[in-house]
Design a protein around this motif. Structure first.
Motif, short mmCIF file in Angstrom:
data_model
loop_
_atom_site.label_atom_id
_atom_site.label_comp_id
_atom_site.label_asym_id
_atom_site.label_seq_id
_atom_site.Cartn_x
_atom_site.Cartn_y
_atom_site.Cartn_z
N LEU A 267 0.86 -1.17 0.00
CA LEU A 267 0.00 0.00 0.00
C LEU A 267 0.90 1.23 0.00
O LEU A 267 1.57 1.52 0.99
CB LEU A 267 -0.92 -0.01 1.23
CG LEU A 267 -1.78 -1.26 1.40
CD1 LEU A 267 -2.59 -1.16 2.69
CD2 LEU A 267 -2.71 -1.46 0.21
N GLY A 268 0.93 1.95 -1.13
CA GLY A 268 1.86 3.06 -1.28
C GLY A 268 1.57 4.23 -0.36
O GLY A 268 0.42 4.47 0.04
N GLY A 269 2.62 4.97 -0.04
CA GLY A 269 2.53 6.07 0.90
C GLY A 269 1.60 7.18 0.46
O GLY A 269 1.24 7.31 -0.71
N GLN A 270 1.18 7.97 1.43
CA GLN A 270 0.25 9.08 1.24
C GLN A 270 -1.04 8.62 0.56
O GLN A 270 -1.62 9.32 -0.25
CB GLN A 270 0.90 10.22 0.44
CG GLN A 270 2.03 10.89 1.19
CD GLN A 270 2.48 12.19 0.57
OE1 GLN A 270 2.24 12.43 -0.62
NE2 GLN A 270 3.13 13.03 1.35
N GLY A 271 -1.45 7.41 0.91
CA GLY A 271 -2.69 6.85 0.39
C GLY A 271 -3.61 6.49 1.53
O GLY A 271 -3.38 6.84 2.69
N GLY A 272 -4.67 5.76 1.20
CA GLY A 272 -5.60 5.37 2.24
C GLY A 272 -6.60 4.34 1.76
O GLY A 272 -6.71 4.05 0.56
N ILE A 273 -7.30 3.77 2.71
CA ILE A 273 -8.39 2.82 2.45
C ILE A 273 -9.64 3.36 3.13
O ILE A 273 -9.61 3.73 4.31
CB ILE A 273 -8.07 1.43 3.03
CG1 ILE A 273 -6.88 0.79 2.30
CG2 ILE A 273 -9.28 0.52 2.96
CD1 ILE A 273 -6.42 -0.51 2.93
N VAL B 255 -1.48 -7.48 -4.41
CA VAL B 255 -1.97 -6.19 -4.87
C VAL B 255 -0.97 -5.08 -4.52
O VAL B 255 -0.39 -5.07 -3.43
CB VAL B 255 -3.35 -5.86 -4.25
CG1 VAL B 255 -3.72 -4.40 -4.42
CG2 VAL B 255 -4.42 -6.76 -4.87
N VAL B 256 -0.79 -4.16 -5.46
CA VAL B 256 0.00 -2.95 -5.23
C VAL B 256 -0.92 -1.76 -5.44
O VAL B 256 -1.49 -1.60 -6.52
CB VAL B 256 1.21 -2.86 -6.18
CG1 VAL B 256 1.90 -1.51 -6.03
CG2 VAL B 256 2.19 -4.00 -5.92
N ALA B 257 -1.09 -0.95 -4.41
CA ALA B 257 -1.82 0.31 -4.54
C ALA B 257 -0.78 1.42 -4.62
O ALA B 257 0.01 1.62 -3.69
CB ALA B 257 -2.75 0.53 -3.35
N ALA B 258 -0.74 2.11 -5.76
CA ALA B 258 0.30 3.11 -5.98
C ALA B 258 0.22 4.22 -4.95
O ALA B 258 -0.83 4.49 -4.36
CB ALA B 258 0.15 3.68 -7.39
N ALA B 259 1.34 4.90 -4.72
CA ALA B 259 1.40 6.01 -3.78
C ALA B 259 0.33 7.04 -4.11
O ALA B 259 0.09 7.37 -5.27
CB ALA B 259 2.78 6.65 -3.80
N GLY B 260 -0.32 7.53 -3.08
CA GLY B 260 -1.34 8.55 -3.26
C GLY B 260 -2.71 8.03 -3.63
O GLY B 260 -3.63 8.81 -3.84
N THR B 261 -2.87 6.72 -3.69
CA THR B 261 -4.14 6.12 -4.12
C THR B 261 -5.07 5.90 -2.92
O THR B 261 -4.64 5.38 -1.89
CB THR B 261 -3.90 4.78 -4.82
OG1 THR B 261 -3.06 4.98 -5.95
CG2 THR B 261 -5.20 4.15 -5.27
#
Length: 420
Positions: free
Chosen positions: A192-198, A208-214
């Motif tokens: 889970l990329g930085g500056q992101g959230g769920i 799974v890879v969630a790009a930064a900021g996603t």
């Protein structure tokens, strides 16, 4: 410092605990010194230790980068808590947290799980080796994935799990990975990329890879997927506090989360004890982990029940919008009316033990692994062959499926496959 606290500190030092500045620390009179090891334990300046359930095993180090406050926590071997506050949580062998941490009640960090500086957790479960960066708020979620300290699931810095809705509820717990496969320590990591959230509740599968900021707002159930963030589309919608337009999703994801916790509880009852020696401290640590799981189950049931109690208000608001479908109204009434049955079903599910045939095959493989490698939990689990892991996963998946079947039996109108 009370006389009783002074005697406890002196007793700890006499048994080998290293306390460089004993006059600077506080130990509550309720703390049991027999639950604190004297082997390799270091308590640095400014630390505070409270609670009759506090357990500190060999090699733990507290307050290396500032004062650390420990309240009714269980710490396994080699746990490092640099600084911050830690309350009613359990840290298995080798877990660690950096300075500025706030670990509130009911967290379970399994072997080697770790966080950098300024991490906030509550009702969070991290499987072995899961790593959190800095400046993270990660409450009400379970995260698994990865195989070892170099191949692990990770959350980038400045990440948040949004666990409180505009409707003021917390029926938002997210599954990042799952229990039946995650406990086998053989799944691809999740990043889970930085500056992101769920925005909970969601499910995210392995690889799974969630790009930064996603910001993840929907389930990601296709393995080995990259989710790229994109600019928000300006959009205005009417706001109706307490409307609950997505009740089916709330019920399904919260029930699935509870089902996974029930499977994990069974793991702590049937598998973890196989790796315990006769040490009272080892048993107390396992009991501490089990306690956090059981409390997490109660918390999630409570939060889902709060949503059920709001259905009458939701129905009224839904009808006022002028777009109310009778079927949707009926489903909300069904949820409200049948909630006591659902709550009772969750309690009954604590007795589910899974298919004996799958468990026996899996247990035989565990016993053989223990015979060959000793009672080293990580070595034995990671040394299991694909066939044994498959049997163990099928055993736990059966528990999850049985829980979900009981939920749908109580709420037939919400059963998957039925029209809304």
């Amino acid at each position: 410092m009370t006389q009783e606290s002074y005697h406890i500190i002196q007793r700890l030092m006499d048994k080998g605990v290293r306390i460089p500045c004993p006059n600077s620390i506080q130990v509550g009179p309720e703390v049991n010194p027999d639950r604190i090891s004297g082997k390799g334990v270091v308590i640095h300046t400014g630390c505070k230790i409270y609670g009759s359930q506090t357990l500190i095993m060999d090699g733990c180090e507290l307050g290396t980068e500032g004062p650390a406050t420990i309240t009714n926590c269980q710490l396994g071997r080699g746990v490092k808590l640099a600084a911050g506050s830690f309350k009613e949580s359990c840290f298995l062998d080798g877990a660690s947290m950096g300075p500025g941490a706030q670990v509130r009640e009911c967290c379970l960090l399994e072997e080697g799980a770790r966080g950098a500086h300024t991490v906030g957790l509550k009702h969070t479960i991290l499987f072995p080796f899961v790593t959190l960066g800095s400046l993270i708020n990660f409450c009400d979620c379970l995260m698994a994935g990865g195989t070892d300290e170099k191949n692990h699931s990770e959350v980038g810095s400045s990440y948040i799990h949004f666990n409180y809705t505009p409707d003021q509820d917390k029926a938002t717990a997210s599954l990042i990975g799952d229990v039946p496969r995650g406990v086998m320590l053989n799944q691809p990591p999740i990043f889970l990329g930085g500056q992101g959230g769920i925005v909970g509740p969601v499910r995210i599968t392995y690889g799974v890879v969630a790009a930064a900021g996603t910001i993840v707002r929907k389930d990601i159930l296709e393995q080995d997927t990259v989710l790229l963030g994109h600019p928000s589309v300006p959009k205005r919608l009417p706001r109706h506090f307490g409307l609950y337009a997505n009740v089916r999703r709330i019920i399904e994801l919260n029930s699935l989360y509870i089902a996974n916790l029930i499977a994990l509880r069974r793991w702590y009852l049937e598998v973890r004890p196989l790796f315990l020696s006769s040490s009272p401290m080892e048993k107390a640590l396992c009991i501490g982990g089990l306690d956090k799981i059981e409390r997490a189950i109660r918390e999630r049931v409570k939060r889902l029940g709060e949503v059920a109690s709001r259905m009458e208000t939701s129905i009224g608001l839904y009808q006022k919008t002028g777009a109310a479908h009778q079927a949707a109204v009926e489903r909300k009434r069904e949820f409200q009316k049948n909630w006591p049955r659902v709550e009772e079903a969750f309690e009954e599910c604590l007795h589910i033990s899974g298919k004996a045939a799958h468990y026996q095959v899996f247990r035989s493989a565990l016993e053989q692994g223990i015979k060959e490698k000793g009672v080293d939990y990580l070595s034995v689990i990671k040394g299991l062959g694909p066939a044994a892991c498959s049997e163990g996963t099928r055993w736990l998946e059966g528990i999850v499926d049985e829980v979900m079947e009981k939920v749908w039996a109580c709420l037939p109108g919400f059963r998957p496959g039925r029209r809304k």
